[in-house]
Design a protein around this motif. Structure first.
Motif, PDB file in Angstrom:
ATOM      1  N   ASN A  23     -30.169 -34.339 -39.589  1.00 22.51           N
ATOM      2  CA  ASN A  23     -29.883 -33.316 -38.584  1.00 22.51           C
ATOM      3  C   ASN A  23     -28.384 -33.188 -38.340  1.00 22.51           C
ATOM      4  O   ASN A  23     -27.655 -34.196 -38.334  1.00 22.51           O
ATOM      5  CB  ASN A  23     -30.564 -33.660 -37.259  1.00 22.51           C
ATOM      6  CG  ASN A  23     -32.069 -33.601 -37.356  1.00 22.51           C
ATOM      7  OD1 ASN A  23     -32.637 -32.644 -37.873  1.00 22.51           O
ATOM      8  ND2 ASN A  23     -32.738 -34.640 -36.869  1.00 22.51           N
ATOM      9  N   LYS A  40     -30.968 -28.602 -37.854  1.00 27.03           N
ATOM     10  CA  LYS A  40     -31.002 -29.262 -36.541  1.00 27.03           C
ATOM     11  C   LYS A  40     -32.409 -29.730 -36.157  1.00 27.03           C
ATOM     12  O   LYS A  40     -32.629 -30.206 -35.052  1.00 27.03           O
ATOM     13  CB  LYS A  40     -30.422 -28.333 -35.464  1.00 27.03           C
ATOM     14  CG  LYS A  40     -28.905 -28.118 -35.648  1.00 27.03           C
ATOM     15  CD  LYS A  40     -28.270 -27.449 -34.435  1.00 27.03           C
ATOM     16  CE  LYS A  40     -26.756 -27.334 -34.625  1.00 27.03           C
ATOM     17  NZ  LYS A  40     -26.083 -26.708 -33.463  1.00 27.03           N
ATOM     18  N   ASP A  41     -33.324 -29.593 -37.105  1.00 27.48           N
ATOM     19  CA  ASP A  41     -34.668 -30.144 -36.946  1.00 27.48           C
ATOM     20  C   ASP A  41     -35.216 -30.416 -38.340  1.00 27.48           C
ATOM     21  O   ASP A  41     -35.949 -29.600 -38.905  1.00 27.48           O
ATOM     22  CB  ASP A  41     -35.578 -29.186 -36.178  1.00 27.48           C
ATOM     23  CG  ASP A  41     -36.985 -29.760 -35.971  1.00 27.48           C
ATOM     24  OD1 ASP A  41     -37.231 -30.906 -36.407  1.00 27.48           O
ATOM     25  OD2 ASP A  41     -37.825 -29.053 -35.396  1.00 27.48           O
TER      26      ASP A  41
END
Length: 674
Positions: free
Chosen positions: A529, A161-162
């Motif tokens: 992501n 997610k990053d």
């Protein structure tokens, strides 16, 4: 190399040269065809039937076929490189010296026999020194660092997610059998038999190591692994990237596993203070594992750890250990009756331990520059076909199409070999100590990964060596990677007409691109992501199509009593179907509106589909097939060919399929995604 996928499809499609087509080969191994099997009834056997009748699996292999042939062809090439390095008397400390000494240490059987178990004495002493179960977390971390099987495993990759950061993942592991079903499924006689033989194998190995309580310890070890199997997630559950993304601050780990010494664990890994959070793959497993620690005696844990250390080094130990290790892991589990020649095993060891250094030499000698240029054209046409196809999809909304195009535009193709080679200067190779060298190569690889934490993302890194016969898509990098070694017949033939290459390597390229849009890959955006960029209606339409694929593939039974797991193989089945469909469209683009030449009495479309079917040519031993069906997200080769073609309308036209033909599926039952 491509700077990015945008340049690959911004221009007109690269067209085939009409004048060249007349002199090019068909690329089809017609000697393998079985004319007695109709293309409309069993296309796989129509293309490969004669080969299937005659081919025999070598005694030292679990399978034989197109993939295995290429993989086997690489081994003598690497061997000649290694032998050549030894003759050059390389400089001390050089990569050439490390390759040469790593190989030589494995080949020196006299030295291995004389050393016996001495190379493991320090490891066994470390196990014996455990005096409290509170020491177990730090001990497991040490096993992680030397890449020895343990109940918890680690990996370093981009944060889902990053994608601008590397993150540490921890998850379930620790079993000695291929899958949890081998421990828990008492209704399957073959799995139950494998479990009984595993128990005997542990006992034999411990007995060889001088364990006077070998039988008791073996039983305790199997009981412990069975408890681990009970709390592990299934392979289908593990496919869900959202479910497996559980971000946890370091300070909150104790709440998940009260009393587990995470400080000792992270300190031993060498990451304490470098990270403030990590990703827990299976939280319920960690909680359950904490209970297993509490309910299992320290003596059993010590026996288990000693077993894992012994098993991990078995191939580098004296003959009695290596032979017993082979007898179980290869003969019992995979059905392979004969051990591979030692020089081949030595080459594989060097390849696994210092692969990119070998790859550099492999590319110089065996990968013509022209192959890379032709692949770039193929990739460009495949990306263009995807771009055009997205715009015509009737199940995808305009909003989702816009996001899909944005993702496609950021695809990064990597072809042949990396621009930047791995630095092996920190790898220590000890002349004449095979066990130490195995440990050092594994520790080097583990530390290489851990060193990424806190560093910028390296977008030049490759996850496979150039001499690997395979390809992959990485959703976190949004990249498709095609190593040099797969760019050979039957996948890629520089002397053949385009049809067979689009059916072979073109379908592979399409397969890998489509992973960016399968049930897993579609959950990642173009930056890598995890982000939901689909509308609710598009999700529902896509799910309806994929549910039909699950049903189709779950009906295939390559062995009596054993079926393909349609849920486990869904992503790969989507990629096979999508990849072939897009490869066909790309092939049509390459023709530039002109008819394909007829070569050896075969139309372009027929050669295209035959090219696809012949790359899946293969045979596999029964025991190996069972392991594959339990653990592999790919369907068996015959099913990858026939199962995909049954959904392709263009295949029906090329061979005039009609209702009543065995390959025929009614239009309403066919699945067309792209």
């Amino acid at each position: 190399m491509f700077a990015g996928a945008t340049s690959a499809y911004a221009a007109e499609p690269v067209k085939a040269t009409a004048s060249a087509s007349a002199v090019l080969l068909s690329g089809i191994d017609i000697k393998h065809n079985d004319v007695h099997v109709r293309a409309q009834d069993d296309f796989y056997r129509h293309v490969n039937g004669t080969w299937l009748t005659k081919a025999e699996i070598p005694g030292d292999k679990s399978s034989v076929g197109a993939f295995m042939d290429l993989r086997e062809a690489v081994i003598p090439r690497l061997h000649s490189i290694i032998e050549g390095l030894a003759k050059q008397k390389p400089q001390a400390g050089s990569e050439a010296q490390k390759i040469s000494d790593l190989y030589a240490s494995f080949m020196d059987t006299k030295q291995i026999e004389s050393l016996g178990l001495k190379p493991l004495d320090a490891d066994f002493a470390k196990v014996a020194a455990l005096s409290d179960k509170k020491q177990i977390p730090a001990f497991i971390a040490w096993l992680n660092k030397i890449s020895v099987n343990a109940p918890i495993d680690i990996s370093v990759h981009q944060d889902n997610k990053d994608s601008t950061r590397y993150v540490l993942d921890i998850g379930q592991s620790g079993l000695g059998l291929p899958d949890r079903d081998y421990y828990l499924n008492d209704g399957d006689a073959k799995l139950k038999d494998a479990r009984a033989k595993y128990l005997k194998h542990i006992e034999t190995m411990l007995d060889l190591a001088g364990d006077k309580a070998a039988a008791k310890n073996a039983a305790d070890i199997l009981a412990l692994e069975t408890e681990l199997a009970k709390i592990q997630w299934s392979k289908v559950e593990l496919r869900d990237p959202i479910k497996a993304y559980n971000k946890l601050e370091i300070g909150k780990l104790d709440a998940l596993t009260p009393g587990y010494d995470w400080t000792g664990y992270l300190n031993t890994l060498g990451v304490q203070g470098k990270i403030n959070y990590l990703i827990v793959g299976q939280p319920s497993y960690l909680t359950g594992f904490n209970t297993v620690i509490a309910n299992t005696s320290l003596d059993t844990w010590k026996a288990y750890f000693k077993w894992q250390l012994l098993s991990s080094a078995a191939s580098q130990l004296p003959k009695a250990f290596a032979d017993e290790n082979f007898a179980f892991k290869s003969t019992t589990l995979m059905g392979v009756p004969k051990q591979e020649e030692r020089w081949k095993r030595g080459v594989r060891l060097a390849d696994a331990g210092i692969g990119e250094s070998l790859g550099k030499l492999y590319v110089e000698k065996y990968f013509p520059a022209g192959h890379k240029a032709k692949m770039e054209k193929l990739v460009g046409n495949l990306l263009l076909a995807y771009k055009q196809s997205i715009d015509t999809l009737d199940w995808m909304s305009p909003e989702t199409k816009k996001e899909a195009q944005a993702k496609l535009a950021t695809f990064m193709p990597k072809i042949g070999y990396p621009n930047k080679w791995r630095d092996y200067s920190a790898l220590q190779i000890v002349k004449g100590d095979a066990v130490a060298n195995l440990r050092n190569t594994r520790s080097f690889a583990s530390q290489f990964e851990l060193n990424k934490l806190g560093q910028p993302i390296d977008r030049e890194e490759w996850g496979m060596t150039p001499q690997t016969v395979n390809a992959y898509y990485n959703p976190e990098m949004n990249e498709i990677v095609f190593p040099a070694a797969i760019l050979q017949p039957p996948f890629f033939d520089a002397k053949a007409d385009d049809a067979v290459n689009y059916g072979g390597i073109g379908a592979v390229i399409g397969h890998e691109i489509s992973h960016g849009f399968d049930d897993q890959g579609a959950q990642y955006d173009g930056l890598g992501n995890l982000r939901d960029w689909w509308t609710k209606e598009d999700h529902e339409k896509f799910a309806a199509k994929t549910a039909k694929l699950v049903k189709q593939y779950s009906s295939f039974s390559p062995l009596p009593g054993y079926f393909v797991n349609g849920e486990l193989t869904l992503g790969e089945n989507i990629a096979d179907n999508s990849g072939l469909a897009i490869a066909y469209k790309a092939y049509q683009l390459s023709l530039g509106g002109k008819p394909a030449p007829v070569i050896a009495g075969l139309t372009g479309d027929q050669r295209f589909f035959m090219g696809f079917a012949q790359v899946w040519r293969g045979k596999m031993r029964e025991a190996s097939m069972i392991v594959r069906l339990k653990t592999d997200p790919h369907s068996p080769g015959e099913i990858r060919a026939n199962g995909t073609l049954r959904n392709m309308g263009e295949y029906y036209k090329a061979y005039n399929l009609k209702e009543g033909d065995k390959m025929y599926l009614p239009p309403a039952e066919r699945v067309s995604i792209w």
